[in-house]
Scaffold this motif. Structure first.
Motif, short mmCIF file in Angstrom:
data_model
loop_
_atom_site.label_atom_id
_atom_site.label_comp_id
_atom_site.label_asym_id
_atom_site.label_seq_id
_atom_site.Cartn_x
_atom_site.Cartn_y
_atom_site.Cartn_z
N ARG A 78 0.83 -1.21 0.00
CA ARG A 78 0.00 0.00 0.00
C ARG A 78 0.86 1.26 0.00
O ARG A 78 0.55 2.25 -0.66
CB ARG A 78 -0.93 -0.01 1.22
CG ARG A 78 -2.10 -0.98 1.08
CD ARG A 78 -3.15 -0.69 2.13
NE ARG A 78 -2.65 -1.01 3.47
CZ ARG A 78 -2.77 -2.18 4.07
NH1 ARG A 78 -3.38 -3.18 3.43
NH2 ARG A 78 -2.31 -2.38 5.29
N ALA A 79 1.98 1.20 0.76
CA ALA A 79 2.88 2.36 0.78
C ALA A 79 3.49 2.61 -0.59
O ALA A 79 3.61 3.75 -1.04
CB ALA A 79 3.99 2.13 1.82
N LEU A 80 3.87 1.52 -1.29
CA LEU A 80 4.43 1.67 -2.64
C LEU A 80 3.39 2.22 -3.61
O LEU A 80 3.71 3.05 -4.47
CB LEU A 80 4.97 0.32 -3.13
CG LEU A 80 6.21 -0.21 -2.43
CD1 LEU A 80 6.55 -1.60 -2.93
CD2 LEU A 80 7.40 0.73 -2.64
N VAL A 81 2.14 1.75 -3.47
CA VAL A 81 1.07 2.25 -4.35
C VAL A 81 0.85 3.73 -4.12
O VAL A 81 0.71 4.52 -5.06
CB VAL A 81 -0.22 1.46 -4.11
CG1 VAL A 81 -1.39 2.12 -4.83
CG2 VAL A 81 -0.06 0.02 -4.60
N LEU A 82 0.81 4.14 -2.84
CA LEU A 82 0.62 5.55 -2.52
C LEU A 82 1.78 6.39 -3.05
O LEU A 82 1.58 7.50 -3.57
CB LEU A 82 0.49 5.73 -1.01
CG LEU A 82 -0.79 5.16 -0.37
CD1 LEU A 82 -0.73 5.30 1.14
CD2 LEU A 82 -2.03 5.84 -0.92
N HIS A 131 3.12 9.95 -9.69
CA HIS A 131 2.34 10.14 -10.92
C HIS A 131 1.66 11.51 -10.92
O HIS A 131 1.68 12.23 -11.93
CB HIS A 131 1.30 9.03 -11.03
CG HIS A 131 0.48 9.09 -12.29
ND1 HIS A 131 1.02 8.89 -13.54
CD2 HIS A 131 -0.84 9.35 -12.49
CE1 HIS A 131 0.08 9.02 -14.47
NE2 HIS A 131 -1.06 9.30 -13.85
N LYS A 132 1.09 11.89 -9.77
CA LYS A 132 0.45 13.20 -9.69
C LYS A 132 1.48 14.32 -9.84
O LYS A 132 1.21 15.34 -10.49
CB LYS A 132 -0.26 13.34 -8.34
CG LYS A 132 -1.49 12.44 -8.21
CD LYS A 132 -2.13 12.61 -6.85
CE LYS A 132 -3.35 11.71 -6.70
NZ LYS A 132 -3.98 11.85 -5.37
N THR A 133 2.67 14.11 -9.25
CA THR A 133 3.72 15.12 -9.38
C THR A 133 4.14 15.30 -10.83
O THR A 133 4.32 16.43 -11.31
CB THR A 133 4.94 14.71 -8.54
OG1 THR A 133 4.55 14.56 -7.17
CG2 THR A 133 6.04 15.77 -8.62
N VAL A 134 4.29 14.17 -11.55
CA VAL A 134 4.65 14.24 -12.98
C VAL A 134 3.58 14.97 -13.77
O VAL A 134 3.88 15.81 -14.64
CB VAL A 134 4.89 12.82 -13.53
CG1 VAL A 134 5.05 12.87 -15.05
CG2 VAL A 134 6.13 12.20 -12.90
N ILE A 135 2.31 14.66 -13.48
CA ILE A 135 1.21 15.32 -14.20
C ILE A 135 1.23 16.82 -13.93
O ILE A 135 1.06 17.65 -14.84
CB ILE A 135 -0.13 14.71 -13.77
CG1 ILE A 135 -0.24 13.26 -14.29
CG2 ILE A 135 -1.29 15.54 -14.31
CD1 ILE A 135 -1.50 12.57 -13.86
N ILE A 136 1.45 17.20 -12.65
CA ILE A 136 1.49 18.62 -12.30
C ILE A 136 2.63 19.32 -13.03
O ILE A 136 2.47 20.44 -13.57
CB ILE A 136 1.63 18.78 -10.78
CG1 ILE A 136 0.34 18.31 -10.08
CG2 ILE A 136 1.92 20.24 -10.41
CD1 ILE A 136 0.44 18.28 -8.58
N LEU A 137 3.81 18.66 -13.07
CA LEU A 137 4.95 19.26 -13.76
C LEU A 137 4.68 19.41 -15.25
O LEU A 137 5.03 20.44 -15.86
CB LEU A 137 6.20 18.40 -13.54
CG LEU A 137 6.78 18.41 -12.12
CD1 LEU A 137 7.94 17.43 -12.02
CD2 LEU A 137 7.23 19.80 -11.72
N MET A 138 4.05 18.38 -15.86
CA MET A 138 3.73 18.47 -17.29
C MET A 138 2.73 19.58 -17.56
O MET A 138 2.88 20.33 -18.53
CB MET A 138 3.19 17.13 -17.78
CG MET A 138 4.21 16.01 -17.81
SD MET A 138 3.53 14.45 -18.41
CE MET A 138 3.10 14.90 -20.09
N VAL A 139 1.71 19.69 -16.70
CA VAL A 139 0.72 20.75 -16.88
C VAL A 139 1.38 22.12 -16.74
O VAL A 139 1.11 23.05 -17.51
CB VAL A 139 -0.42 20.59 -15.87
CG1 VAL A 139 -1.34 21.81 -15.89
CG2 VAL A 139 -1.23 19.33 -16.17
#
Length: 269
Positions: free
Chosen positions: A66-70, A76-84
């Motif tokens: 669960r820790a790895l999934v989180l 993934h969210k950080t990458v999306i934010i950086l791309m945006v």
């Protein structure tokens, strides 16, 4: 008092051992029932301990998973934010470039319109001298301004009818090839007024200079400013400056020397 199952099993395992020891002491015999019971109790305790250990390990692995999934979701969210953010920065940069380019074009158009208005006002306010007494540069300037005055009137009301009228006026003597002025006539007038200047220029540097550069030199010879040249040739002022730099390099004109003065000295005028 009722004991829990684990406690009951624990104490029963020792009771079996004590029972087996008492029987052995009294009878000199060891009953297999007590030994088997003791062995079974110990095996049960071992199995429960192993099961508890496996359960703990499985719980730890689940928590780690669960820790790895989180962590993966957070990355993934950080990458999306950086791309945006990167896309937003690119869009903003492109928008700024477009706005600056558009403002620059508007500013250049305003400068060209201002120069054209100045030349037309100069034409209107200038007296009408006799052809025999009018200076040569003034004669050329008046001829050019008359054409530009017509072009300005058409530009102020760019209807299809006005465009047809301008095309007819431009093609009275010969085809202008889409230019605002008839350069063949201008070159002939320059030759007449300035002792064959264009003919000397073309024969000496015709293979070095392009037609646009020859046009700029001819207009400079006639005393037109950079803004006025941009209006007549239909180019921006920045383009005129770039072409002047190119002319200097091709002709070998020193940086502080006037191009026209250099050529007139070269041609012996």
């Amino acid at each position: 008092m009722k004991l829990r199952n684990d406690d009951d099993t624990y104490y029963r395992s020792y009771s079996n051992l004590l029972g087996a020891m008492i029987d052995f002491r009294q009878n000199g015999k060891l009953r297999l029932v007590h030994v088997n019971g003791l062995n079974n109790r110990q095996r049960e305790r071992y199995n429960r301990a192993r099961a508890s250990q496996w359960e703990s390990e499985r719980s730890a692995l689940q928590q780690q998973g669960r820790a790895l999934v989180l962590k993966a979701e957070s990355e993934h969210k950080t990458v999306i934010i950086l791309m945006v953010a990167l896309v937003a920065v690119l869009i903003l940069a492109v928008a700024i470039w477009i706005i600056r380019h558009r403002r620059q074009r508007e500013r250049e158009n305003e400068e060209r319109a201002e120069a054209l208005q100045k030349m037309v006002d100069e034409l209107k306010s200038a007296p009408s001298p006799q052809p025999t007494t009018e200076p040569a540069p003034a004669a050329l300037r008046r001829a050019m301004l008359q054409q530009l005055g017509i072009i300005k009137m058409v530009a102020e009301a760019p209807t299809e009818q006005n465009r047809d009228m301008l095309r007819k006026i431009s093609s009275i003597e010969s085809d202008t090839g889409g230019e605002l002025v008839n350069w063949n006539n201008v070159f002939e007038l320059i030759n007449t007024l300035y002792s064959g200047f264009y003919a000397k220029l073309h024969s000496t540097y015709g293979e070095t200079l392009i037609p646009k550069e020859e046009q700029i030199i001819v207009l400079m010879m006639a005393g037109f400013s950079t803004k006025e040249i941009s209006v007549i040739t239909g180019q921006t002022t920045s383009t005129i400056y770039v072409r002047k730099s190119s002319i200097r390099k091709k002709l070998g004109v020193p940086g502080k020397e006037d191009i026209v003065a250099f050529l007139r000295e070269r041609f012996g005028d």
